[in-house]
Design a protein around this motif. Structure first.
Motif, PDB file in Angstrom:
ATOM      1  N   SER A 324       0.817  -1.215   0.000  1.00  0.00           N
ATOM      2  CA  SER A 324       0.000   0.000   0.000  1.00  0.00           C
ATOM      3  C   SER A 324       0.851   1.265   0.000  1.00  0.00           C
ATOM      4  N   LYS A 325       2.099   1.181   0.491  1.00  0.00           N
ATOM      5  CA  LYS A 325       2.961   2.357   0.555  1.00  0.00           C
ATOM      6  C   LYS A 325       3.625   2.653  -0.785  1.00  0.00           C
ATOM      7  N   SER A 326       4.238   1.627  -1.388  1.00  0.00           N
ATOM      8  CA  SER A 326       5.049   1.839  -2.591  1.00  0.00           C
ATOM      9  C   SER A 326       4.345   1.462  -3.876  1.00  0.00           C
ATOM     10  N   GLY A 327       3.345   0.630  -3.759  1.00  0.00           N
ATOM     11  CA  GLY A 327       2.684   0.122  -4.957  1.00  0.00           C
ATOM     12  C   GLY A 327       3.445  -1.018  -5.595  1.00  0.00           C
ATOM     13  N   ASP A 328       4.602  -1.400  -5.028  1.00  0.00           N
ATOM     14  CA  ASP A 328       5.392  -2.512  -5.577  1.00  0.00           C
ATOM     15  C   ASP A 328       4.689  -3.832  -5.307  1.00  0.00           C
ATOM     16  N   LEU A 329       5.000  -4.788  -6.182  1.00  0.00           N
ATOM     17  CA  LEU A 329       4.481  -6.139  -6.000  1.00  0.00           C
ATOM     18  C   LEU A 329       5.565  -7.006  -5.356  1.00  0.00           C
ATOM     19  N   TYR A 330       5.133  -7.794  -4.355  1.00  0.00           N
ATOM     20  CA  TYR A 330       6.058  -8.698  -3.680  1.00  0.00           C
ATOM     21  C   TYR A 330       5.520 -10.123  -3.749  1.00  0.00           C
ATOM     22  N   VAL A 331       6.456 -11.077  -3.728  1.00  0.00           N
ATOM     23  CA  VAL A 331       6.094 -12.494  -3.660  1.00  0.00           C
ATOM     24  C   VAL A 331       6.588 -13.030  -2.317  1.00  0.00           C
ATOM     25  N   LEU A 332       5.702 -13.714  -1.589  1.00  0.00           N
ATOM     26  CA  LEU A 332       6.067 -14.357  -0.322  1.00  0.00           C
ATOM     27  C   LEU A 332       5.038 -15.439  -0.031  1.00  0.00           C
ATOM     28  N   ALA A 333       5.269 -16.229   1.010  1.00  0.00           N
ATOM     29  CA  ALA A 333       4.337 -17.299   1.364  1.00  0.00           C
ATOM     30  C   ALA A 333       2.996 -16.717   1.772  1.00  0.00           C
ATOM     31  N   ALA A 334       1.925 -17.369   1.331  1.00  0.00           N
ATOM     32  CA  ALA A 334       0.578 -16.865   1.625  1.00  0.00           C
ATOM     33  C   ALA A 334       0.328 -16.789   3.128  1.00  0.00           C
ATOM     34  N   ASP A 335       0.884 -17.757   3.884  1.00  0.00           N
ATOM     35  CA  ASP A 335       0.672 -17.792   5.335  1.00  0.00           C
ATOM     36  C   ASP A 335       1.405 -16.668   6.070  1.00  0.00           C
ATOM     37  N   LYS A 336       2.346 -16.000   5.399  1.00  0.00           N
ATOM     38  CA  LYS A 336       3.165 -14.996   6.077  1.00  0.00           C
ATOM     39  C   LYS A 336       2.768 -13.562   5.703  1.00  0.00           C
ATOM     40  N   VAL A 337       1.732 -13.399   4.888  1.00  0.00           N
ATOM     41  CA  VAL A 337       1.372 -12.073   4.367  1.00  0.00           C
ATOM     42  C   VAL A 337       1.075 -11.090   5.499  1.00  0.00           C
ATOM     43  N   GLU A 338       0.175 -11.449   6.389  1.00  0.00           N
ATOM     44  CA  GLU A 338      -0.223 -10.515   7.445  1.00  0.00           C
ATOM     45  C   GLU A 338       0.934 -10.227   8.404  1.00  0.00           C
ATOM     46  N   THR A 339       1.683 -11.260   8.794  1.00  0.00           N
ATOM     47  CA  THR A 339       2.787 -11.080   9.744  1.00  0.00           C
ATOM     48  C   THR A 339       3.860 -10.159   9.190  1.00  0.00           C
ATOM     49  N   VAL A 340       4.258 -10.404   7.928  1.00  0.00           N
ATOM     50  CA  VAL A 340       5.318  -9.600   7.323  1.00  0.00           C
ATOM     51  C   VAL A 340       4.848  -8.164   7.106  1.00  0.00           C
ATOM     52  N   ALA A 341       3.595  -7.975   6.671  1.00  0.00           N
ATOM     53  CA  ALA A 341       3.065  -6.623   6.474  1.00  0.00           C
ATOM     54  C   ALA A 341       3.098  -5.837   7.782  1.00  0.00           C
ATOM     55  N   SER A 342       2.736  -6.498   8.874  1.00  0.00           N
ATOM     56  CA  SER A 342       2.761  -5.841  10.169  1.00  0.00           C
ATOM     57  C   SER A 342       4.179  -5.455  10.568  1.00  0.00           C
ATOM     58  N   THR A 343       5.129  -6.356  10.321  1.00  0.00           N
ATOM     59  CA  THR A 343       6.525  -6.079  10.659  1.00  0.00           C
ATOM     60  C   THR A 343       7.066  -4.906   9.849  1.00  0.00           C
ATOM     61  N   LEU A 344       6.662  -4.847   8.571  1.00  0.00           N
ATOM     62  CA  LEU A 344       7.137  -3.776   7.696  1.00  0.00           C
ATOM     63  C   LEU A 344       6.318  -2.498   7.845  1.00  0.00           C
ATOM     64  N   GLU A 345       5.327  -2.541   8.755  1.00  0.00           N
ATOM     65  CA  GLU A 345       4.485  -1.374   9.048  1.00  0.00           C
ATOM     66  C   GLU A 345       3.779  -0.842   7.798  1.00  0.00           C
ATOM     67  N   THR A 346       3.169  -1.775   7.090  1.00  0.00           N
ATOM     68  CA  THR A 346       2.425  -1.421   5.875  1.00  0.00           C
ATOM     69  C   THR A 346       1.249  -2.366   5.749  1.00  0.00           C
ATOM     70  N   ALA A 347       0.566  -2.300   4.611  1.00  0.00           N
ATOM     71  CA  ALA A 347      -0.538  -3.222   4.329  1.00  0.00           C
ATOM     72  C   ALA A 347      -0.280  -3.866   2.977  1.00  0.00           C
ATOM     73  N   PHE A 348      -0.632  -5.164   2.883  1.00  0.00           N
ATOM     74  CA  PHE A 348      -0.481  -5.898   1.636  1.00  0.00           C
ATOM     75  C   PHE A 348      -1.865  -6.270   1.104  1.00  0.00           C
ATOM     76  N   GLU A 349      -2.081  -6.031  -0.175  1.00  0.00           N
ATOM     77  CA  GLU A 349      -3.299  -6.484  -0.858  1.00  0.00           C
ATOM     78  C   GLU A 349      -2.925  -7.704  -1.676  1.00  0.00           C
ATOM     79  N   THR A 350      -3.568  -8.819  -1.386  1.00  0.00           N
ATOM     80  CA  THR A 350      -3.262 -10.051  -2.121  1.00  0.00           C
ATOM     81  C   THR A 350      -3.864  -9.978  -3.510  1.00  0.00           C
ATOM     82  N   ILE A 351      -3.012 -10.060  -4.525  1.00  0.00           N
ATOM     83  CA  ILE A 351      -3.446 -10.018  -5.930  1.00  0.00           C
ATOM     84  C   ILE A 351      -3.841 -11.404  -6.393  1.00  0.00           C
TER      85      ILE A 351
END
Length: 999
Positions: A324-351
């Motif tokens: 949500s911050k940069s608009g960049d697309l990232y690839v990571l494990a589906a189970d880790k999306v919420e945890t990593v987004a919280s750590t990076l202090e941002t929000a991830f939209e699953t495409i």
């Protein structure tokens, strides 16, 4: 049985009170235990007597048979250690091991001594180790086995080398290999002498002139033979692999040489690996308008420059997300999306989401080298526990990474040298920078510059440290020598099933360690050790080792020690026939290798040098729990040549003992006016009494408690010795069936004690031995039996059968007690043995065998007689708290039946002041009736109770009622025995009058 009593009502409450004060009593007690009886019995512990004459009765002093012994009640100040040294000299401690080896006995007991390390002063760990072994050895020797025990020392290795170099300071930089070895050898020898002196002082039984040392030429030669036999079987190989590497020690380490610091702080980072070539599936999920990167997390940023791939789990689900911050697309494990987004202090939209297998054939860019591709590869070691589900892979710096690289033919270049510093291959920005310090900082800055660092945070976690230098290690690929554990793991685990572990959980711990260990790195890059006997080609990646070269080197080492590897020219280290094949003396193509063997290989092959016979098997290995991954395992892994050998026999024990101690123990107190020296036996008692399966504690309080235990034991022994001074077992003993019931009862208890103690020694449960002994000599003897028998011992005629009956029991008690604690307290046992009056020429107690008892002592029926009488005794004593029992007389009323018949065994006449029953009651006189007397005075105390008789395993069961009637005596105090049995205070009681008239 003793616990057949079931007190009810007030008696039960009083019993609970007594237990809270004294612990669970062997003989149940009734109200008032903590009154007169407690005071009386406490007095008996100190050796005092109710029967010692006062100034008014001095004329009868010489008629009382008081204890006579020169055995001291206490050893004060320096007396304790001085007495121990005297005993060691007088009783031949130094010759005992050789004496027992010369005996012609059928059984042999072999305890293989794991070698302590020769790099410091003796400490608590040494004491635990050596004393536990000595207790086991002395027990088996006394039990009739010929003991095989050869003490040894681990003399090579990095700790000694580092210690020597640190003491030399800058001077060490100019030392040759041989100079370092000479100084290390001198250091080890000095440490050995210090430790050996302590072991001798602690009373450890061994031939101290014939120990084994891992720097001895003959020992080293056998070790080299073992190495080649394993090499010849294909178990030893050389390979370029990642290993634990200690920059502070500049050498490879095995896992057993690591310790984990739970407070280590790492700089963990989240890194972007930009997508270079998407897999077909991934290409269909992205539109190409926004940058796509793979998110990777690592706790070791310094390994990023060595990255060769990114690994994923094929079976897991992965997601393409939009930041949500940069608009960049990232690839990571589906189970880790919420945890990593919280750590990076941002929000991830699953495409979109997809399976990991859909990443096959994709690549991404190296985050620091844009034109370098890092392929996406499947790997089973990827987990979802932490991170992003994508793992940065540096083959030179990870065990699993290496496996992936081997499978996919990836480069395995190492960018880090022996000092833990980046080499020039890492580039000018990183060259000469320590990877765990400035190197990490520079890598993180480089990632920031490349705009591939998303986040850095500190992580506190467990991390491996060099157990010698206490500094962190790294994983670093280098060419090393390995033992292939995978090829012998199954057979090793099968062998372990035949070994008994104490505690049993230690077996699982050892198996788990082996399962986690794919190989054992046995090469070290140091000089103080046994060389790996190979020759390396000067220009090719080849090495030379065969049966001819080994045989030649082994003979040289056997004669001159392993120094020859550094002192002889290479052409002399090769046999002539081999030398002529590899260029001859003038054009030799090979040079001696510079690696030495891991010191766990040093000590692990000790069985080949020490164990006796063709089978080379031990009965017992006894070491600290930390040795499960050390000496135990290295011993196990080196026995597969040519057939498995050296393991303990099937029916015996391998003990894993956790012995972590933080205090250094000094045998003598620093300020002896305030801290008198404890002596070796106090230390030995503490060792035996410690719960060695947990962390043990030592300090003034626990050592003082051990000294107090031994002091109480000394008083018990002094009482026993003093009261058999005029007794000759050969001529004065009373047949068991003619002895007093209470004396027979004590022999019955004694046989049970002897059987239990023998079994506990066999199980190596020395703590229970101590506790069982302590209970017996404080409760059954000092608090109970001794308080009852003093009148009989002191005031009867010298040769009276009743007195001789008691002395017969005391002789047997003394013999069993002394032998029971002899393996634990050898100095005290020998001291007692020297004071036994009826042994004219005392030998060492250790030369006279183990405990001997008689089957005729076992009389379970006596328990009912004594326990029922004790139930009545306790009712009586509980009714007169704080009073002298001898000032009262008791009437015991029992309804006709089995209980009456049992008590009648103790007193055949109706009223007596000298019967066995009255002795047990400790009253002025006792009367036994089948019905209550018709007339009683008003000042009587009436006590009611019941007793359940349980004989023949329950076939005979009968509950009977009884009444105890207590009243003040009408008699006067006898001026000789102090019992209230005289007609007047100026006349003797009938018993004393008869005894004195006889004198």
């Amino acid at each position: 049985m003793l616990w057949g009593l079931r007190p009810r009502g007030p008696e039960a409450a009083a019993l609970a009170t007594a237990r809270s004060l004294w612990g669970t009593p062997r003989l149940p007690c009734s109200p008032g235990w903590q009154g007169a009886t407690k005071r009386l019995l406490l007095r008996s512990v100190s050796g005092a007597s109710n029967h010692q004459p006062n100034s008014n009765t001095g004329r009868y002093r010489d008629t009382v048979l008081l204890p006579q012994t020169s055995f001291p009640m206490k050893l004060l100040g320096r007396q304790q250690p001085d007495k121990e040294l005297e005993i060691q000299q007088k009783c031949g401690f130094s010759e005992l091991y050789s004496w027992q080896r010369e005996r012609k006995v059928k059984t042999e007991f072999c305890l293989h001594d794991g070698p302590p390390y020769a790099n410091g002063d003796p400490h608590v760990g040494h004491a635990l180790n050596k004393i536990l072994k000595d207790i086991a050895n002395r027990f088996h020797m006394m039990s009739g086995s010929k003991v095989h025990f050869v003490p040894g020392w681990d003399c090579h290795g990095l700790p000694i080398e580092i210690k020597v170099l640190s003491e030399l300071g800058r001077e060490a930089q100019n030392l040759s290999a041989m100079e370092i070895r000479e100084k290390a050898r001198s250091f080890a020898k000095a440490a050995i002498e210090k430790q050996k002196s302590a072991f001798i002082r602690w009373g450890i039984m061994a031939d101290w002139n014939n120990c084994y040392y891992t720097f001895d030429g003959k020992y080293e030669a056998k070790q080299l033979r073992t190495f080649y036999q394993m090499y010849d079987k294909g178990l030893v190989y050389r390979s370029y692999k990642p290993v634990f590497w200690s920059p502070s020690s500049r050498t490879a380490l095995a896992e057993a040489e690591l310790e984990y610091n739970p407070e280590h702080v790492s700089r963990s980072i989240y890194v972007k690996f930009p997508l270079l070539k998407p897999s077909p599936k991934l290409a269909s999920l992205i539109d190409g308008s926004s940058p796509v990167s793979f998110l990777v997390w690592t706790t070791q940023p310094w390994t990023i420059p060595a990255n060769e791939a990114v690994c994923y789990m094929p079976e897991s689900k992965y997601a393409v997300v939009k930041c949500s911050k940069s608009g960049d697309l990232y690839v990571l494990a589906a189970d880790k999306v919420e945890t990593v987004a919280s750590t990076l202090e941002t929000a991830f939209e699953t495409i979109s989401t997809f399976s990991g297998v859909d990443l096959e054939n994709g690549t991404c860019s190296h985050p620091l080298i844009p034109d370098k591709a890092s392929p996406l590869l499947p790997a089973n070691h990827v987990t979802m526990a932490k991170g992003t589900g994508l793992v940065h892979t540096a083959p030179a710096h990870g065990m699993e990474d290496y496996g992936v690289a081997s499978q996919h033919n990836l480069p395995m270049d190492c960018l880090v040298d022996e000092d833990g510093v980046f080499t020039d291959v890492a580039g000018p920005e990183l060259q000469n920078k320590a990877v765990l310090e400035e190197g990490t900082d520079v890598v993180i800055k480089m990632l920031q510059t490349a705009k591939n660092l998303l986040k850095e945070e500190k992580l506190v976690h467990s991390y491996p440290y060099d157990w010698r230098t206490k500094k962190p290690v790294v994983i670093r690929a280098s060419k090393q020598w390995f033992i292939n554990i995978a090829d012998i793991k199954i057979a090793a685990k099968e062998l372990l099933k035949k070994v008994k572990f104490i505690p049993g959980s230690a077996l699982n711990g050892m198996v788990e360690m082996m399962d986690r260990r794919p190989y054992w790195c046995i090469s070290r890059q140091r000089v103080w050790g046994v060389p790996i006997p190979v020759f390396h080609h000067k220009t090719k990646d080849e090495y030379l080792i065969n049966s001819q070269t080994i045989e030649h080197i082994v003979k040289l080492v056997e004669q001159h020690g392993s120094d020859v590897w550094w002192t002889l020219p290479p052409e002399q280290l090769l046999p002539k026939e081999v030398l002529s094949e590899v260029g001859g003396p003038d054009a030799l193509e090979y040079v001696p290798g510079q690696d030495i063997l891991d010191i766990w290989f040093d000590s692990g092959t000790s069985w080949s040098h020490v164990l006796p016979g063709p089978d080379q098997r031990a009965d017992l290995y006894l070491e600290g729990k930390d040795q499960l991954g050390g000496w135990f395992q290295s011993s196990l892994l080196t026995i597969f040549i040519p057939e498995p050998t050296s393991l303990p026999k099937t029916s015996v024990q391998l003990i894993g003992i956790e012995s972590h101690c933080v205090y250094i123990f000094f045998l003598n107190g620093k300020d002896q006016s305030k801290e008198p020296p404890y002596g070796a036996d106090v230390l030995r008692w503490w060792v035996a009494d410690s719960n060695v399966f947990t962390e043990v504690a030592i300090g003034p309080s626990v050592l003082n408690a051990a000294r107090d235990d031994i002091s109480k034991l000394r008083n018990t022994l002094r009482f026993l010795l003093g009261n058999v001074a005029d007794f000759n077992p050969e001529t004065d003993s009373i047949p068991v069936n003619d002895m007093y019931v209470i004396d027979q009862y004590m022999l019955h208890l004694l046989q049970d004690l002897a059987n239990k103690i023998t079994e506990l020694y066999k199980q190596y449960d020395f703590g229970k031995v101590v506790r069982l002994l302590r209970t017996f000599y404080t409760r059954e003897l000092s608090h109970f039996y001794f308080s009852i028998i003093k009148d009989r011992l002191y005031c009867e005629k010298e040769n009276d059968p009743r007195r001789r009956s008691c002395q017969t029991a005391l002789v047997e008690i003394l013999d069993v007690i002394v032998r029971s604690f002899a393996p634990i307290l050898p100095h005290l046992a020998e001291e007692v043995f020297q004071h036994i009056p009826y042994i004219k020429e005392p030998k060492s107690v250790f030369r006279t065998g183990w405990i001997s008892t008689s089957s005729i002592w076992k009389k379970p029926g006596l328990e009912e007689a004594v326990e029922s009488a004790c139930a009545m005794r306790d009712s009586f004593l509980g009714s007169i708290p704080g009073k002298n029992a001898a000032e009262y007389k008791v009437i015991i009323v029992i309804e006709p039946g089995l209980l009456f018949e049992i008590i009648e065994m103790l007193q055949s006449e109706e009223t007596s002041s000298t019967s066995q029953l009255n002795e047990l009651m400790m009253a002025s006189e006792s009367t036994l009736l089948a019905q209550e007397p018709r007339e009683m005075t008003a000042d009587v105390i009436e006590l009611k109770g019941k007793f359940l008789i349980n004989l023949e395993g329950g076939d005979i069961r009968e509950e009977s009622s009884y009444k105890v009637i207590v009243m003040p005596t009408t008699k006067e105090k006898c001026p000789r025995c102090w019992k209230y049995t005289a007609e007047s205070s100026d006349t003797l009681c009938p018993r004393c009058a008869e005894v004195v008239s006889g004198k």
